[in-house]
Scaffold this active site. Sequence first.
Site, PDB file in Angstrom:
ATOM      1  N   SER A 215       0.944  -1.076   0.077  1.00 48.61           N
ATOM      2  CA  SER A 215       0.062   0.050   0.133  1.00 48.61           C
ATOM      3  C   SER A 215       0.914   1.276  -0.054  1.00 48.61           C
ATOM      4  O   SER A 215       2.076   0.998  -0.001  1.00 48.61           O
ATOM      5  CB  SER A 215      -0.970  -0.080   1.203  1.00 48.61           C
ATOM      6  OG  SER A 215      -0.112   0.243   2.326  1.00 48.61           O
ATOM      7  N   LYS A 216       0.152   2.331  -0.169  1.00 47.11           N
ATOM      8  CA  LYS A 216       0.975   3.687  -0.084  1.00 47.11           C
ATOM      9  C   LYS A 216       2.075   3.731   0.919  1.00 47.11           C
ATOM     10  O   LYS A 216       3.156   4.405   0.744  1.00 47.11           O
ATOM     11  CB  LYS A 216      -0.032   4.786   0.239  1.00 47.11           C
ATOM     12  CG  LYS A 216      -0.894   5.119  -0.932  1.00 47.11           C
ATOM     13  CD  LYS A 216      -1.375   6.583  -0.792  1.00 47.11           C
ATOM     14  CE  LYS A 216      -2.354   7.195  -2.002  1.00 47.11           C
ATOM     15  NZ  LYS A 216      -3.678   6.963  -1.405  1.00 47.11           N
ATOM     16  N   ARG A 217       1.871   3.113   2.007  1.00 50.50           N
ATOM     17  CA  ARG A 217       2.683   3.353   3.314  1.00 50.50           C
ATOM     18  C   ARG A 217       4.046   2.874   2.847  1.00 50.50           C
ATOM     19  O   ARG A 217       4.998   3.187   3.559  1.00 50.50           O
ATOM     20  CB  ARG A 217       1.995   2.258   4.375  1.00 50.50           C
ATOM     21  CG  ARG A 217       2.302   2.381   5.581  1.00 50.50           C
ATOM     22  CD  ARG A 217       1.314   1.723   6.517  1.00 50.50           C
ATOM     23  NE  ARG A 217       1.409   0.287   6.157  1.00 50.50           N
ATOM     24  CZ  ARG A 217       2.236  -0.660   6.614  1.00 50.50           C
ATOM     25  NH1 ARG A 217       3.205  -0.460   7.038  1.00 50.50           N
ATOM     26  NH2 ARG A 217       1.632  -2.041   6.149  1.00 50.50           N
TER      27      ARG A 217
END
Length: 470
Positions: free
Chosen positions: A242-244
């Site tokens: 994910s973006k993280r």
Amino acid sequence: MTVITRFPPSPTGMMHIGTARTALFNWLYAKHTGGKMLFRIEDTDRKRHNEDAVGALIRALEWLELDYDGEIVSQFEQQARHREVAEELLGKNAAYKCYCSAEELEEMRTAAKAAGKPTFYDRRWRDASAQEIDKMGDKPFVVRIKAPLEGVSTVPDLVQGDVTVANDHLDDFILLRSDGSPTYMLSVVVDDHDMGVTHVLRGDDHLNNTFRQNIIYDAMGWDKPEYGHVPLILGPDGAKMSKRHGAASVEEYREMGYLPEAMRNYLLRLGWGHGDAEIISTAEAIEWFDFKGIGKSPSRFDFAKLESINAHYMKASEGQRLIDLSLPFYETRHGIRPDKIAQARILAACDELKDRAKTLLQFADESVFFAKKVPFEYDDKAAPLLADKAVLQMLRDRLSALEGFKAEDIQNICKDVAADLMDGKMGKVGMPLRAALTGTTNSPSIFHAAEILGKEETCARIDAAIAFQG
Ligand code: GLU
């Protein structure tokens, strides 16, 4: 039989790299078998719908150089057809109208939770009589499928092998909502059937849906496609990518200066293998791609590996192509658009630049000095190196007298200046020269760079450095 795969993303505003990998696998399988890959936008969520999000998917696919057959199909536009199939299922008594209120459903949900049941809807309208239905008049209803009540269902999966569930885990899910809109579960089956899809290759987060979708195929008497469910991509820490983790969308990789062929190669290897091959050309990928090579367990994203694959494709790429692809980076990072002369210089230094740069971004950063015009700025590390004007002046005088202006002669002049002024310490001359010519402390061979810049430009840059008061 012609293989027909499909790429059916939902327009979320970006293309997740997992979605990109699914596209790649479907594309490769279609190419491998001489079949087709169709492109359908699953755009039924009208509240969140916008054309920009569709554009993002198209652009990402284009950037990855993955083409598709035929026109883009809009799932939303097939709604009338989806409703028609729901009607047909009602007619066959394979589906039924359910008039439960929101409160009733809530009660069922609470009761099922307390009893630890796998599904909550108690099927109270499943066997309602015609009179009971008539009595409801024009009250709102949903249409539900009649899922099998006993036994087990098996999906023969091309990646996972046979996967079986007990049918009491399958609910009488909704086909048409009370506003008459079809659900994803219905739409996807009707579209796949109508588009003649033979192979559904998708993320294993859809495996649960497959059991439900197969109920519709069976009820309609349609042939089911072959399924392959691919494990998800995880971040380096093992959580869903994910973006993280940095960048989760294709667009971001483009902006980080990765090449599309490197991205394809990397995504291919992330979940598929052929012996110990790491660098796999698109032609080889098409020749070798099969379901057998798809791994059964999730793979972790490895940025270092992506970078090393990209570095490989940077070296293999034509210089002018790298320049063309880097043009946006010169602009966004340095506010410079290299003109023809600058591009010719960069091209002349390309072999060296390609060896050093792992991404287009680095390529632009390390070559932008060729496009600078005097006077230009010196960065914080370069500026102090220009304090010793005597070195710069001696360099300037000797270089301007040089005939031919070849890297080797320029290097010899630097050696002489070092011997005369700096106890023979070459770095004390080379570093100021680099700072003067590039405005930085980082560049490919400065002697070669000076040769490429030519005598006039080199001297003009040294003059500007002499004039510079830090
Ligand atoms: N639209 C779905 C998604 O983006 C794909 C559905 C499918 O592959 O059947 O996850």
